[in-house]
Design a protein around this motif. Structure first.
Motif, PDB file in Angstrom:
ATOM      1  N   MET A   1       0.823  -1.201   0.000  1.00 32.83           N
ATOM      2  CA  MET A   1       0.000   0.000   0.000  1.00 32.83           C
ATOM      3  C   MET A   1       0.859   1.254   0.000  1.00 32.83           C
ATOM      4  O   MET A   1       0.477   2.264   0.546  1.00 32.83           O
ATOM      5  N   GLU A   2       1.971   1.152  -0.634  1.00 29.73           N
ATOM      6  CA  GLU A   2       2.846   2.310  -0.714  1.00 29.73           C
ATOM      7  C   GLU A   2       2.134   3.432  -1.464  1.00 29.73           C
ATOM      8  O   GLU A   2       1.492   3.215  -2.483  1.00 29.73           O
ATOM      9  N   GLY A   3       2.216   4.628  -0.925  1.00 28.87           N
ATOM     10  CA  GLY A   3       1.568   5.771  -1.543  1.00 28.87           C
ATOM     11  C   GLY A   3       0.145   5.997  -1.067  1.00 28.87           C
ATOM     12  O   GLY A   3      -0.496   6.944  -1.486  1.00 28.87           O
ATOM     13  N   PHE A   4      -0.365   5.115  -0.205  1.00 24.70           N
ATOM     14  CA  PHE A   4      -1.711   5.296   0.338  1.00 24.70           C
ATOM     15  C   PHE A   4      -1.626   6.138   1.608  1.00 24.70           C
ATOM     16  O   PHE A   4      -0.708   5.975   2.406  1.00 24.70           O
ATOM     17  N   VAL A   5      -2.592   7.032   1.783  1.00 28.93           N
ATOM     18  CA  VAL A   5      -2.659   7.870   2.978  1.00 28.93           C
ATOM     19  C   VAL A   5      -4.057   7.751   3.576  1.00 28.93           C
ATOM     20  O   VAL A   5      -5.010   7.378   2.892  1.00 28.93           O
ATOM     21  N   LYS A   6      -4.165   8.064   4.847  1.00 22.07           N
ATOM     22  CA  LYS A   6      -5.470   8.060   5.512  1.00 22.07           C
ATOM     23  C   LYS A   6      -6.278   9.234   4.971  1.00 22.07           C
ATOM     24  O   LYS A   6      -5.841  10.380   5.033  1.00 22.07           O
ATOM     25  N   ILE A   7      -7.440   8.931   4.440  1.00 20.27           N
ATOM     26  CA  ILE A   7      -8.305   9.963   3.875  1.00 20.27           C
ATOM     27  C   ILE A   7      -9.263  10.493   4.938  1.00 20.27           C
ATOM     28  O   ILE A   7      -9.360  11.690   5.144  1.00 20.27           O
ATOM     29  N   LEU A   8      -9.963   9.573   5.613  1.00 23.16           N
ATOM     30  CA  LEU A   8     -10.877   9.986   6.685  1.00 23.16           C
ATOM     31  C   LEU A   8     -11.336   8.787   7.493  1.00 23.16           C
ATOM     32  O   LEU A   8     -11.104   7.651   7.122  1.00 23.16           O
ATOM     33  N   VAL A   9     -12.008   9.069   8.602  1.00 24.76           N
ATOM     34  CA  VAL A   9     -12.543   8.034   9.490  1.00 24.76           C
ATOM     35  C   VAL A   9     -13.984   7.757   9.088  1.00 24.76           C
ATOM     36  O   VAL A   9     -14.768   8.684   8.861  1.00 24.76           O
ATOM     37  N   LEU A  10     -14.320   6.488   9.000  1.00 24.20           N
ATOM     38  CA  LEU A  10     -15.671   6.076   8.642  1.00 24.20           C
ATOM     39  C   LEU A  10     -16.495   5.879   9.911  1.00 24.20           C
ATOM     40  O   LEU A  10     -15.981   5.432  10.933  1.00 24.20           O
ATOM     41  N   GLU A  11     -17.783   6.201   9.825  1.00 27.29           N
ATOM     42  CA  GLU A  11     -18.642   6.172  11.000  1.00 27.29           C
ATOM     43  C   GLU A  11     -19.218   4.796  11.316  1.00 27.29           C
ATOM     44  O   GLU A  11     -19.468   4.482  12.468  1.00 27.29           O
ATOM     45  N   ASN A  12     -19.483   3.985  10.285  1.00 27.98           N
ATOM     46  CA  ASN A  12     -20.112   2.694  10.530  1.00 27.98           C
ATOM     47  C   ASN A  12     -19.889   1.747   9.355  1.00 27.98           C
ATOM     48  O   ASN A  12     -19.385   2.142   8.305  1.00 27.98           O
ATOM     49  N   GLU A  13     -20.289   0.501   9.537  1.00 33.23           N
ATOM     50  CA  GLU A  13     -20.072  -0.523   8.515  1.00 33.23           C
ATOM     51  C   GLU A  13     -20.896  -0.267   7.254  1.00 33.23           C
ATOM     52  O   GLU A  13     -20.440  -0.537   6.142  1.00 33.23           O
ATOM     53  N   ILE A  14     -22.090   0.254   7.404  1.00 30.72           N
ATOM     54  CA  ILE A  14     -22.934   0.546   6.244  1.00 30.72           C
ATOM     55  C   ILE A  14     -22.267   1.592   5.363  1.00 30.72           C
ATOM     56  O   ILE A  14     -22.198   1.446   4.140  1.00 30.72           O
ATOM     57  N   GLU A  15     -21.775   2.637   5.979  1.00 31.63           N
ATOM     58  CA  GLU A  15     -21.052   3.680   5.248  1.00 31.63           C
ATOM     59  C   GLU A  15     -19.846   3.078   4.519  1.00 31.63           C
ATOM     60  O   GLU A  15     -19.588   3.392   3.355  1.00 31.63           O
ATOM     61  N   ALA A  16     -19.127   2.199   5.196  1.00 34.14           N
ATOM     62  CA  ALA A  16     -17.950   1.564   4.608  1.00 34.14           C
ATOM     63  C   ALA A  16     -18.330   0.725   3.390  1.00 34.14           C
ATOM     64  O   ALA A  16     -17.666   0.781   2.350  1.00 34.14           O
ATOM     65  N   LYS A  17     -19.396  -0.061   3.491  1.00 33.13           N
ATOM     66  CA  LYS A  17     -19.840  -0.914   2.384  1.00 33.13           C
ATOM     67  C   LYS A  17     -20.305  -0.079   1.188  1.00 33.13           C
ATOM     68  O   LYS A  17     -19.987  -0.395   0.044  1.00 33.13           O
ATOM     69  N   LEU A  18     -21.076   0.966   1.457  1.00 29.31           N
ATOM     70  CA  LEU A  18     -21.526   1.838   0.374  1.00 29.31           C
ATOM     71  C   LEU A  18     -20.338   2.486  -0.334  1.00 29.31           C
ATOM     72  O   LEU A  18     -20.269   2.508  -1.564  1.00 29.31           O
ATOM     73  N   LEU A  19     -19.414   3.005   0.456  1.00 27.44           N
ATOM     74  CA  LEU A  19     -18.242   3.660  -0.108  1.00 27.44           C
ATOM     75  C   LEU A  19     -17.411   2.679  -0.919  1.00 27.44           C
ATOM     76  O   LEU A  19     -16.965   2.993  -2.031  1.00 27.44           O
ATOM     77  N   GLU A  20     -17.222   1.487  -0.389  1.00 27.40           N
ATOM     78  CA  GLU A  20     -16.430   0.485  -1.099  1.00 27.40           C
ATOM     79  C   GLU A  20     -17.036   0.169  -2.468  1.00 27.40           C
ATOM     80  O   GLU A  20     -16.330   0.085  -3.471  1.00 27.40           O
TER      81      GLU A  20
END
Length: 77
Positions: A1-20
């Motif tokens: 994951m070279e070159g990857f940076v933390k973009i933001l914190v996710l609030e919940n699993e639903i948000e994570a699944k939708l974003l993914e």
């Protein structure tokens, strides 16, 4: 994951699944990491958020806009 940076914190699993799903559809490289730790039964998630999204910094603004739209739609439900 070279070159990857933390973009933001996710609030919940639903948000994570939708974003993914959206990021995969758009072909945006990313990694979603949950803060869940079985040893502490999710205690850190209560304090720090569900997890985080990591991606190349060149996608930061686009990902933030997508998350903002997801959160806006969640609030309207």
């Amino acid at each position: 994951m070279e070159g990857f940076v933390k973009i933001l914190v996710l609030e919940n699993e639903i948000e994570a699944k939708l974003l993914e799903g959206i990021l995969k559809e758009k072909g945006i490289p990313h990694f979603i990491r949950s803060y869940h730790d079985t040893a502490y039964d999710g205690l850190f998630q209560m304090v720090t958020g569900w997890g985080e999204i990591l991606a190349p910094s060149s996608y930061k603004e686009e990902i933030e806009e997508i998350v903002e739209e997801i959160r806006k739609n969640e609030d309207e439900i």
